[in-house]
Enzyme design. Structure first.
Site, PDB file in Angstrom:
ATOM      1  N   ASP A   1      -0.022  -7.677   1.545  1.00 43.91           N
ATOM      2  CA  ASP A   1       0.559  -6.416   1.225  1.00 43.91           C
ATOM      3  C   ASP A   1       1.997  -6.040   1.533  1.00 43.91           C
ATOM      4  O   ASP A   1       2.230  -5.377   2.357  1.00 43.91           O
ATOM      5  CB  ASP A   1      -0.067  -6.073   3.091  1.00 43.91           C
ATOM      6  CG  ASP A   1       0.156  -4.447   3.307  1.00 43.91           C
ATOM      7  OD1 ASP A   1       0.135  -3.946   2.091  1.00 43.91           O
ATOM      8  OD2 ASP A   1       0.366  -3.912   4.210  1.00 43.91           O
TER       9      ASP A   1
ATOM     10  N   HIS B   1       0.668  -1.279  -0.187  1.00 44.73           N
ATOM     11  CA  HIS B   1      -0.013   0.098   0.066  1.00 44.73           C
ATOM     12  C   HIS B   1       1.097   1.199  -0.315  1.00 44.73           C
ATOM     13  O   HIS B   1       0.103   2.252  -0.431  1.00 44.73           O
ATOM     14  CB  HIS B   1      -1.308  -0.363   1.449  1.00 44.73           C
ATOM     15  CG  HIS B   1      -0.337   0.183   2.440  1.00 44.73           C
ATOM     16  ND1 HIS B   1      -0.050  -0.958   2.837  1.00 44.73           N
ATOM     17  CD2 HIS B   1       0.184   1.020   2.903  1.00 44.73           C
ATOM     18  CE1 HIS B   1       0.585  -0.247   4.771  1.00 44.73           C
ATOM     19  NE2 HIS B   1       0.598   0.931   4.965  1.00 44.73           N
TER      20      HIS B   1
ATOM     21  N   SER C   1       4.841   2.549   8.192  1.00 46.98           N
ATOM     22  CA  SER C   1       4.595   1.569   7.214  1.00 46.98           C
ATOM     23  C   SER C   1       5.866   0.463   6.057  1.00 46.98           C
ATOM     24  O   SER C   1       6.716   1.922   5.328  1.00 46.98           O
ATOM     25  CB  SER C   1       3.503   1.784   6.080  1.00 46.98           C
ATOM     26  OG  SER C   1       2.169   2.007   6.584  1.00 46.98           O
TER      27      SER C   1
END
Length: 426
Positions: A194, A162, A270
């Site tokens: 992901d 993402h 992230s």
């Protein structure tokens, strides 16, 4: 007549007294000289004694003054010596004060030692859109940012999907630990897990050691390295709260068991590594739910992804097909399926009841400039329906993004229910 007789009698008595006294006192001149000599000797003796007494007093004064001065100067040492005598009483001592903090600083700062080994292999990733320019600087606007870490010295970087999903007119910039910036090229993407890899044109890079997520234990110390709010190489630490948190509990349609940690992970973390005290990456930071509850993808899952990607590159001799990443349209939000725990946390923070919410997804981040941002979606909104259909999990939103046309969203914002129309990008 009586008076005259009294005077005569008195005179006679005086003469008689003197006649008896004088012989007693002045009976001999030699004796008188002897008396005078004795008197002079006694006086000299008294004077000598007085002189000797004065000298002794001065000596005693000087000695006592010297001893007193010595005791005054040595009072602290004497106090420390005499305090050791307990006179039969038990000894009670306070906790020992650390004598030299420098030694303990070098010995026990294990987190700093881990960071010194691991941080050089962590990179900052920024996605910019060439078609959207900042009105003040004229530079492309950053549509997303995150982290990654180098897994091969020839420039291969592992991160979250993402963070680097292909979007129209987007470019990937990678900033290394030393501040140098390179263009990144996406090589492989796993939307289900992901995960993604990208490569930069740079050799001899420091590589992050990969550990094993299968043998980690709850309560184990871990360190999260990332770039929250674009602040590169920010360090947070905590412990592993759970080693096996199923994705179903998080409302995610993924066959992954996450690592739960209380290490602070926020926007921009992230894709960064979750590192153990051996300096090994045991997870990839993926998302934060609330303060003290964050999740990371186990490194064992990432190892399997890297092996499959390497096999595909060797067998086909070309980059993996990226067509799959374009099937799902882009809306620009990060969401989490509503659960009773999340509802309780929101009620506690907002101070009012959310009993009207029985299902939906919680929007915890909106990408600046994305379709959701332009349509008015805000972080903290709860999407309960899409195109009139109830939303029970994030998979319902993903399913709607695979269809064409606009999305009609029913959103709960604070205590209000509003309708929002979003036009996702291809």
């Amino acid at each position: 007549m009586t008076v005259l007789l009294s005077r005569v009698s008195l005179n006679i008595l005086k003469k008689e007294y003197l006649s008896h006294v004088r012989p007693a006192i002045f009976f001999n001149a030699d004796q008188l000289n002897q008396v005078r000599s004795n008197h002079l000797c006694q006086r000299d003796n008294r004077i000598n004694n007085n002189n000797r007494s004065g000298k002794h007093l001065l000596t005693y004064t000087l000695v006592i003054s010297g001893i007193s001065y010595f005791l005054y100067k040595k009072r602290n040492d004497l106090y420390e010596r005499f305090r050791e005598f307990n006179f039969g009483m038990p000894i009670v001592r306070s906790a020992t004060i650390i004598p030299n903090l420098v030694d303990y600083r070098e010995r026990y700062n294990f987190i700093a030692d881990v960071v010194a080994v691991s941080a050089p292999s962590v990179v900052y990733i920024e996605i910019s859109d060439d078609k959207k320019l900042d009105m003040f600087t004229g530079r492309p606007i950053a549509t997303s940012n995150g982290c990654g870490f180098i897994v091969s010295s020839d420039g291969l970087i592992l991160t979250n999907a993402h963070v680097v999903m292909r979007r129209r007119n987007s470019k990937v910039k990678v900033r290394l630990h030393d501040g140098t910036v390179y263009n990144g090229v996406i090589e492989d993407v796993d939307m289900q897990g992901d995960l993604a890899t990208l490569r930069i044109n740079k050799k001899d890079l420091p590589v992050m050691k990969l550990g094993n997520s299968s043998d980690i234990r709850p309560g184990e110390f871990v360190i999260a390295i990332g770039s929250p709010l674009s602040l590169s190489n920010t360090i947070t630490s905590g412990v592993v709260s759970s080693t096996n948190r199923p994705s179903e509990e998080l409302g995610l349609d993924r066959n992954i068991t996450y690592i739960q940690t209380d290490a602070a992970i926020t926007f921009g973390n992230s894709g960064g590594p979750l590192v153990n005290l051996n300096g090994e990456a045991i997870g990839i930071n993926a998302m934060k739910v609330t303060a003290g509850i964050s999740f990371a993808i186990p490194i064992d899952y990432a190892k399997d992804f890297l092996k499959k990607a390497e096999i595909r590159r060797k067998n086909k001799g070309k980059l993996p097909d990226q067509v799959e990443t374009h099937k799902r349209r882009y809306m620009g939000i990060t969401m989490l399926t509503i659960s009773p725990d999340i509802i309780f946390e929101l009620q506690h923070k907002r101070g009012y009841s959310l009993d009207m919410i029985k299902h939906g997804v919680f929007v915890w981040r909106v990408i600046t400039g994305s379709p959701a941002y332009r349509s008015g979606i805000q972080a903290g909104d709860i999407i309960t329906h899409v195109n009139g259909e109830p939303v029970f999990a994030a998979v319902n939103i993903y399913k709607a993004l695979e269809s064409s046309g606009s999305l009609q969203l029913t959103v709960v914002r604070h205590r209000d229910v509003i309708n929002v129309t979003v036009d996702p990008e291809d």
